[in-house]
Design an enzyme around this catalytic site. Structure first.
Site, PDB file in Angstrom:
ATOM      1  N   TYR A   1      -3.472   1.180  -3.410  1.00  0.00           N
ATOM      2  CA  TYR A   1      -2.128   1.629  -3.801  1.00  0.00           C
ATOM      3  C   TYR A   1      -1.131   0.460  -3.742  1.00  0.00           C
ATOM      4  O   TYR A   1      -0.392   0.210  -4.702  1.00  0.00           O
ATOM      5  CB  TYR A   1      -1.652   2.780  -2.884  1.00  0.00           C
ATOM      6  CG  TYR A   1      -0.149   2.839  -2.803  1.00  0.00           C
ATOM      7  CD1 TYR A   1       0.605   3.265  -3.895  1.00  0.00           C
ATOM      8  CD2 TYR A   1       0.534   2.412  -1.650  1.00  0.00           C
ATOM      9  CE1 TYR A   1       1.998   3.277  -3.841  1.00  0.00           C
ATOM     10  CE2 TYR A   1       1.912   2.427  -1.596  1.00  0.00           C
ATOM     11  CZ  TYR A   1       2.644   2.850  -2.692  1.00  0.00           C
ATOM     12  OH  TYR A   1       4.006   2.840  -2.640  1.00  0.00           O
ATOM     13  N   HIS A   2      -1.123  -0.248  -2.602  1.00  0.00           N
ATOM     14  CA  HIS A   2      -0.169  -1.360  -2.474  1.00  0.00           C
ATOM     15  C   HIS A   2      -0.466  -2.457  -3.515  1.00  0.00           C
ATOM     16  O   HIS A   2       0.442  -3.104  -4.031  1.00  0.00           O
ATOM     17  CB  HIS A   2      -0.201  -1.943  -1.048  1.00  0.00           C
ATOM     18  CG  HIS A   2       0.448  -1.048  -0.027  1.00  0.00           C
ATOM     19  ND1 HIS A   2      -0.262  -0.227   0.806  1.00  0.00           N
ATOM     20  CD2 HIS A   2       1.759  -0.843   0.284  1.00  0.00           C
ATOM     21  CE1 HIS A   2       0.572   0.446   1.587  1.00  0.00           C
ATOM     22  NE2 HIS A   2       1.803   0.096   1.292  1.00  0.00           N
TER      23      HIS A   2
ATOM     24  N   LYS B   1       1.351  -1.925  -6.680  1.00  0.00           N
ATOM     25  CA  LYS B   1       2.783  -2.282  -6.633  1.00  0.00           C
ATOM     26  C   LYS B   1       2.968  -3.797  -6.802  1.00  0.00           C
ATOM     27  O   LYS B   1       3.988  -4.247  -7.323  1.00  0.00           O
ATOM     28  CB  LYS B   1       3.394  -1.835  -5.304  1.00  0.00           C
ATOM     29  CG  LYS B   1       3.406  -0.332  -5.118  1.00  0.00           C
ATOM     30  CD  LYS B   1       4.492   0.330  -5.954  1.00  0.00           C
ATOM     31  CE  LYS B   1       4.500   1.824  -5.758  1.00  0.00           C
ATOM     32  NZ  LYS B   1       5.539   2.519  -6.496  1.00  0.00           N
TER      33      LYS B   1
ATOM     34  N   SER C   1      -3.808  -2.096   0.587  1.00  0.00           N
ATOM     35  CA  SER C   1      -4.591  -0.960   0.080  1.00  0.00           C
ATOM     36  C   SER C   1      -4.570  -1.065  -1.448  1.00  0.00           C
ATOM     37  O   SER C   1      -3.763  -1.818  -2.014  1.00  0.00           O
ATOM     38  CB  SER C   1      -3.951   0.377   0.492  1.00  0.00           C
ATOM     39  OG  SER C   1      -2.747   0.590  -0.225  1.00  0.00           O
TER      40      SER C   1
ATOM     41  N   THR D   1       7.516  -1.224  -2.773  1.00  0.00           N
ATOM     42  CA  THR D   1       7.207  -0.923  -1.375  1.00  0.00           C
ATOM     43  C   THR D   1       7.278  -2.191  -0.534  1.00  0.00           C
ATOM     44  O   THR D   1       6.962  -3.291  -1.013  1.00  0.00           O
ATOM     45  CB  THR D   1       5.800  -0.296  -1.268  1.00  0.00           C
ATOM     46  OG1 THR D   1       5.463  -0.167   0.106  1.00  0.00           O
ATOM     47  CG2 THR D   1       4.737  -1.132  -1.942  1.00  0.00           C
TER      48      THR D   1
END
Ligand code: NAD
Ligand code: USQ
Length: 398
Positions: free
Chosen positions: A189-190, A193, A187, A145
């Site tokens: 989520y990030h 990654k 976040s 991302t």
């Protein structure tokens, strides 16, 4: 070419599986259908009426004559089964979409944070370890991302494709080194990654795996030339406060006359790409893998950048719907510039779909057509980055 599409029932994975099957590749989808389970948990459905995976695959076979395999498997929990699958199928390539991909969902509460880390980090590591165990020389393409770089970190300098050249001061003078671009996740989520990137660096160096990490921007649009062939092949379209991404949300909101939900001033600049370009980029990346022993190859998979308030303005002018500036439920820079290098895909022949070409088609063919399926109570984003942060009390009534 035999390819496994991990997460192939999802928004990016399903159209990619069909695209690769259409160009003649032998495709097998691996998915545990966790995204469909999260729909049930959140009590929300895709705006578009997606069909069960078995029916999707049968319809594709009827229409195209091409078979797609399907294996129901949890990448985070079933490492041994995945290794056996690799030994049996011996694919030439693997595309890895199989992660929890919503930033707001990952910030929703402590169990969602834990789930996102456990699912994404374990899943990615299991994929890498299984490739080594099965002794495969496979091209692995992972969906990363743009958010790994963070926003506003490098001022007006373009964000490079993965790596940064830095000067290191030494007693004998400065020396130059290439490093992974510093991670700046916004976040949980990030964050996962950014951890994926380190695992890729290690496995490319230690085990000489051939890995490409695609730092993709926000995907908009719904249909590809394959999913549009029959309504039973339709792609998912998330519009709710957790999984709906900004432009698709604005399109759905315009279709039902809901004020466009801009967070804060809307000064956030983000990178975008149409789903049709996502599937082409995956094919290009699969066809141009790094050599064994190379560091992971990174592409910035974006075609345009926009400020959120300018997107809202564009949709508002097109449809007459008003804009609502709401308290921002996220912790993020109120205003940022975003200048992204994206030379690699352009050099390899990508011819992008721009917002000006695709937007109207989305409003009329998807958002307006399926507007009766919208649950207005699911529109406002309620997941906050910290307890006590405000969401919009007025619009929450729906
Ligand atoms: P999605 O949630 O629609 O699809 C992900 C799929 O993976 C789902 O079908 C889910 O069931 C499956 N999955 C999740 N965990 C799994 C596990 N442990 N085992 C097996 N299957 C599992 O998400 P998407 O929008 O298609 O995104 C795909 C990838 O692309 C993600 O990694 C995401 O981070 C990345 N990405 C998406 C966007 C976007 O705007 N949608 C932008 C940039 C990057
Ligand atoms: N936003 C609004 N109003 C809304 C929804 C979002 O103003 O109704 C704002 C958000 O506050 C944020 C921006 O729009 O500033 C983007 O939010 P988003 O939900 O569209 O995208 P994001 O959370 O960044 O995540 C999405 C995908 C994720 C992917 C990422 C790519 O869900 O999987 O990794 O886009 S990127 O943003 O480039 O990192």
């Amino acid at each position: 070419m035999k390819v496994l599409v991990l997460g192939g029932d999802g928004f990016c994975g399903w159209p990619t599986a069909l695209h690769l099957s259409d160009v003649g590749w032998d495709v097998t989808i691996v998915d545990n259908l966790s995204r469909r389970a999260i729909d049930l948990e959140l009590e929300v459905e895709s705006l578009t009426p997606i069909r069960p995976i078995g029916e999707r695959i049968r319809v594709w076979e009827e229409l195209s004559g091409n078979e797609i395999g399907y294996v129901h498997l949890d990448l985070a929990e079933e490492a041994d089964r995945f290794e056996t699958l690799l030994r049996d199928l011996r694919p030439d390539a693997i595309v890895h979409f199989g992660e929890q991909r919503s930033a707001p969902y990952s910030m929703r509460n402590i169990p969602a944070k834990r789930y996102t880390v456990d699912n994404n980090v374990r899943g990615t590591h299991n994929v890498l370890a299984a490739i080594v165990a099965a002794d495969l020389d496979v091209a692995l393409v992972h969906l990363g991302t743009m958010g790994v770089y963070g926003y506003g970190w490098s001022g007006s300098a373009p964000i490079p494709e993965g790596y940064l050249t830095v000067k290191v001061p030494t007693p004998d003078g400065d020396i130059e080194r290439e490093i992974l671009h510093p991670a700046n996740p916004g976040s949980v989520y990030h964050l996962t990654k950014t951890l994926d990137q380190l695992m890729f660096t290690f496995y490319a160096s230690n085990d000489r795996l051939r890995i490409t990490d695609l730092h993709q921007g926000i995907v908009w649009g719904t249909q590809t030339p394959q999913t549009i062939r029959d309504e039973r092949l339709i792609n998912r379209f998330d519009y709710d406060g957790d999984y709906g991404t900004v432009l698709n949300r604005f399109l759905m909101q315009a279709a039902i006359g809901h004020p466009l939900t801009v967070h804060g001033t809307g000064g956030q600049t983000r990178a975008f790409i149409h789903i049709r370009d996502t599937v082409r980029c995956i094919q290009i990346a699969l066809e141009n893998p790094p050599a064994r022993g190379d560091k992971p190859m990174v592409f910035n998979q974006v075609t345009e950048t926009y400020r959120v308030r300018d997107l809202a303005q564009l949709v508002s002018e097109m449809t007459g719907v008003e804009i609502a500036y709401l308290p921002n439920p996220r912790r993020e820079a109120a205003e940022n510039e975003l200048n992204v290098s994206r030379d690699r895909f352009m050099a390899l022949g990508l011819n992008p779909t721009t917002l000006s070409e695709g937007l109207l088609e989305e409003v009329s063919d998807i958002a307006t057509r399926y507007r009766d399926r919208v649950d207005p109570t699911k529109i406002i984003a309620r997941s906050t980055w910290r307890e006590g942060m405000e969401t919009s009390p007025d619009l929450m009534k729906g």
